[in-house]
Design a protein around this motif. Structure first.
Motif, mmCIF file in Angstrom:
data_model
loop_
_atom_site.group_PDB
_atom_site.id
_atom_site.type_symbol
_atom_site.label_atom_id
_atom_site.label_comp_id
_atom_site.label_asym_id
_atom_site.label_seq_id
_atom_site.Cartn_x
_atom_site.Cartn_y
_atom_site.Cartn_z
ATOM 1 N N PHE A 173 0.809 -1.214 0.000
ATOM 2 C CA PHE A 173 0.000 0.000 0.000
ATOM 3 C C PHE A 173 0.846 1.270 0.000
ATOM 4 C CE2 PHE A 173 -3.206 -2.990 1.774
ATOM 5 C CZ PHE A 173 -4.185 -2.796 0.812
ATOM 6 N N ASP A 174 2.033 1.225 0.618
ATOM 7 C CA ASP A 174 2.871 2.418 0.703
ATOM 8 C C ASP A 174 3.655 2.685 -0.581
ATOM 9 O OD1 ASP A 174 1.977 2.834 3.225
ATOM 10 O OD2 ASP A 174 3.821 2.229 4.252
ATOM 11 N N ASP A 175 4.118 1.622 -1.214
ATOM 12 C CA ASP A 175 4.929 1.807 -2.423
ATOM 13 C C ASP A 175 4.744 0.604 -3.334
ATOM 14 O OD1 ASP A 175 6.836 2.440 -4.358
ATOM 15 O OD2 ASP A 175 8.116 3.424 -2.876
ATOM 16 N N ARG A 176 3.673 0.632 -4.108
ATOM 17 C CA ARG A 176 3.302 -0.512 -4.932
ATOM 18 C C ARG A 176 4.411 -0.883 -5.924
ATOM 19 N NH1 ARG A 176 -0.989 -3.456 -7.261
ATOM 20 N NH2 ARG A 176 0.109 -5.068 -8.426
ATOM 21 N N LYS A 177 5.082 0.103 -6.473
ATOM 22 C CA LYS A 177 6.095 -0.206 -7.481
ATOM 23 C C LYS A 177 7.311 -0.905 -6.869
ATOM 24 C CE LYS A 177 4.876 2.959 -11.199
ATOM 25 N NZ LYS A 177 3.558 3.378 -10.698
ATOM 26 N N LEU A 178 7.665 -0.551 -5.622
ATOM 27 C CA LEU A 178 8.737 -1.280 -4.955
ATOM 28 C C LEU A 178 8.275 -2.681 -4.572
ATOM 29 C CD1 LEU A 178 10.573 1.278 -2.634
ATOM 30 C CD2 LEU A 178 11.233 0.430 -4.880
ATOM 31 N N TYR A 179 7.012 -2.789 -4.212
ATOM 32 C CA TYR A 179 6.444 -4.105 -3.935
ATOM 33 C C TYR A 179 6.561 -4.988 -5.173
ATOM 34 C CZ TYR A 179 2.986 -7.663 -2.610
ATOM 35 O OH TYR A 179 2.351 -8.852 -2.335
ATOM 36 N N ASP A 180 6.365 -4.387 -6.334
ATOM 37 C CA ASP A 180 6.456 -5.133 -7.593
ATOM 38 C C ASP A 180 7.860 -5.694 -7.815
ATOM 39 O OD1 ASP A 180 3.808 -4.695 -8.086
ATOM 40 O OD2 ASP A 180 4.128 -3.053 -9.507
ATOM 41 N N ILE A 181 8.875 -5.007 -7.275
ATOM 42 C CA ILE A 181 10.236 -5.544 -7.386
ATOM 43 C C ILE A 181 10.343 -6.824 -6.570
ATOM 44 C CG2 ILE A 181 12.676 -5.130 -6.922
ATOM 45 C CD1 ILE A 181 12.189 -2.181 -7.310
ATOM 46 N N ALA A 182 9.746 -6.819 -5.366
ATOM 47 C CA ALA A 182 9.747 -8.027 -4.537
ATOM 48 C C ALA A 182 9.000 -9.156 -5.246
ATOM 49 C CB ALA A 182 9.122 -7.736 -3.180
ATOM 50 N N ALA A 183 7.910 -8.811 -5.922
ATOM 51 C CA ALA A 183 7.154 -9.821 -6.666
ATOM 52 C C ALA A 183 7.998 -10.376 -7.804
ATOM 53 C CB ALA A 183 5.858 -9.214 -7.203
ATOM 54 N N ALA A 184 8.718 -9.492 -8.496
ATOM 55 C CA ALA A 184 9.582 -9.938 -9.596
ATOM 56 C C ALA A 184 10.681 -10.845 -9.077
ATOM 57 C CB ALA A 184 10.186 -8.728 -10.309
ATOM 58 N N SER A 185 11.217 -10.516 -7.893
ATOM 59 C CA SER A 185 12.298 -11.329 -7.334
ATOM 60 C C SER A 185 11.813 -12.737 -7.012
ATOM 61 C CB SER A 185 12.867 -10.671 -6.077
ATOM 62 O OG SER A 185 12.014 -10.837 -4.964
ATOM 63 N N THR A 186 10.540 -12.833 -6.607
ATOM 64 C CA THR A 186 9.957 -14.152 -6.321
ATOM 65 C C THR A 186 9.710 -14.916 -7.611
ATOM 66 O OG1 THR A 186 8.898 -13.326 -4.300
ATOM 67 C CG2 THR A 186 8.002 -15.341 -5.276
ATOM 68 N N MET A 187 9.111 -14.245 -8.580
ATOM 69 C CA MET A 187 8.764 -14.884 -9.845
ATOM 70 C C MET A 187 10.006 -15.361 -10.585
ATOM 71 S SD MET A 187 6.419 -13.381 -12.946
ATOM 72 C CE MET A 187 7.514 -11.971 -13.210
ATOM 73 N N GLU A 188 11.090 -14.561 -10.522
ATOM 74 C CA GLU A 188 12.316 -14.887 -11.255
ATOM 75 C C GLU A 188 13.366 -15.572 -10.384
ATOM 76 O OE1 GLU A 188 13.646 -11.360 -13.207
ATOM 77 O OE2 GLU A 188 11.660 -10.918 -14.047
ATOM 78 N N ASN A 189 12.990 -15.860 -9.139
ATOM 79 C CA ASN A 189 13.871 -16.591 -8.220
ATOM 80 C C ASN A 189 15.213 -15.901 -8.025
ATOM 81 O OD1 ASN A 189 14.340 -18.764 -6.451
ATOM 82 N ND2 ASN A 189 15.400 -19.934 -8.017
ATOM 83 N N TRP A 190 15.175 -14.604 -7.744
ATOM 84 C CA TRP A 190 16.392 -13.849 -7.497
ATOM 85 C C TRP A 190 17.062 -14.348 -6.222
ATOM 86 C CZ3 TRP A 190 15.007 -7.949 -8.304
ATOM 87 C CH2 TRP A 190 14.669 -7.752 -9.650
ATOM 88 N N ALA A 191 18.351 -14.064 -6.083
ATOM 89 C CA ALA A 191 19.097 -14.446 -4.882
ATOM 90 C C ALA A 191 18.510 -13.790 -3.639
ATOM 91 C CB ALA A 191 20.566 -14.063 -5.038
ATOM 92 N N SER A 192 18.039 -12.554 -3.767
ATOM 93 C CA SER A 192 17.456 -11.852 -2.621
ATOM 94 C C SER A 192 16.224 -12.576 -2.106
ATOM 95 C CB SER A 192 17.090 -10.411 -3.011
ATOM 96 O OG SER A 192 16.303 -10.392 -4.188
ATOM 97 N N SER A 193 15.382 -13.058 -3.023
ATOM 98 C CA SER A 193 14.184 -13.788 -2.628
ATOM 99 C C SER A 193 14.534 -15.130 -1.996
ATOM 100 C CB SER A 193 13.285 -14.009 -3.851
ATOM 101 O OG SER A 193 12.126 -14.732 -3.509
ATOM 102 N N ARG A 194 15.516 -15.825 -2.572
ATOM 103 C CA ARG A 194 15.932 -17.113 -2.005
ATOM 104 C C ARG A 194 16.490 -16.932 -0.596
ATOM 105 N NH1 ARG A 194 18.348 -17.654 -7.083
ATOM 106 N NH2 ARG A 194 20.442 -17.579 -6.149
ATOM 107 N N ALA A 195 17.308 -15.900 -0.413
ATOM 108 C CA ALA A 195 17.896 -15.650 0.905
ATOM 109 C C ALA A 195 16.816 -15.337 1.934
ATOM 110 C CB ALA A 195 18.896 -14.493 0.821
ATOM 111 N N TYR A 196 15.818 -14.573 1.523
ATOM 112 C CA TYR A 196 14.703 -14.230 2.411
ATOM 113 C C TYR A 196 13.933 -15.482 2.819
ATOM 114 C CZ TYR A 196 10.053 -12.436 3.663
ATOM 115 O OH TYR A 196 8.855 -12.185 4.289
ATOM 116 N N CYS A 197 13.587 -16.320 1.851
ATOM 117 C CA CYS A 197 12.838 -17.547 2.145
ATOM 118 C C CYS A 197 13.636 -18.479 3.043
ATOM 119 C CB CYS A 197 12.459 -18.257 0.846
ATOM 120 S SG CYS A 197 11.250 -17.370 -0.159
ATOM 121 N N GLU A 198 14.922 -18.572 2.784
ATOM 122 C CA GLU A 198 15.776 -19.426 3.619
ATOM 123 C C GLU A 198 15.841 -18.909 5.046
ATOM 124 O OE1 GLU A 198 19.434 -19.387 1.509
ATOM 125 O OE2 GLU A 198 18.688 -20.660 -0.140
#
Length: 205
Positions: free
Chosen positions: A111-136
């Protein structure tokens, strides 16, 4: 907090410099205004007065800059989890606070910054290292809570710990995964609370 994520995927040169921070700050501003997909490295270079070549001294690609921003956003969530857990006295309470905090922080970013949220969504969809580290990191925290609950007698001990953690993370995906959460915002906070209650009943000895 020591839980802050540290991912350097695609980064070059010194780990910490004012110029690196300037690039990241400019990227956040452009991504917030125009979106990750519509911002180019040339746009960032023009905004901060550096050449594209200079930016590439610090980051090997636009995705690498996105990784740095995503790591920061996800690190804020992990830090908030750390604070919430220190304020919890029992494994059951820690379990509730873990997922409550993740979901609240994720929804707040949406709600505060939808476009930055979209980066987090992209990191999940594309399996970025940042997303993997977060899940781990979330899985490590969850496992420590489950083990603490087993030692205290609050949780059952028969099911293999890996199976328990995988199952819990799977049922929480609709509210943790940014690609899915954006379609379930109208179910907050009741639905994740109900799922949490169901999981806790399954963990009872």
């Amino acid at each position: 907090m020591t839980d802050t994520l540290t991912v350097a995927a695609g980064q070059r040169g010194p780990a910490e410099t004012e110029k690196r921070d300037a690039i990241i700050d400019a990227a956040k501003e452009h991504f917030s205004r125009y979106g990750y997909g519509k911002t180019t490295v040339s746009d960032l270079a023009k905004a901060i007065g550096f050449s594209k070549g200079y930016i590439y001294k610090f980051f090997e690609s636009k995705q690498a800059i996105g990784e740095a921003i995503c790591t920061g956003c996800l690190g804020v969530i992990i830090d908030a989890v750390g604070v919430a857990l220190t304020e919890s006295s029992t494994p059951t309470e820690k379990f509730r606070r873990l997922f409550k905090t993740i979901i609240e922080q994720s929804a707040e970013l949406f709600f505060d910054d939808r476009k930055l949220y979209d980066i987090a969504a992209a990191s999940t969809m594309e399996n970025w290292a940042s997303s993997r580290a977060y899940c781990e990191r979330v899985e490590v925290i969850l496992q420590s809570i489950i083990l603490e609950g087993r030692e205290s007698g609050e949780f059952e001990r028969k099911t293999p710990i890996d199976e328990v953690c995988r199952g819990i993370l799977l049922v929480m995906q609709p509210f943790m995964n940014p690609m899915m959460l954006q379609h379930n915002l109208d179910l907050l906070p009741e639905a994740p609370n109900e799922v949490t209650n169901l999981v806790l009943r399954s963990l009872a000895p």
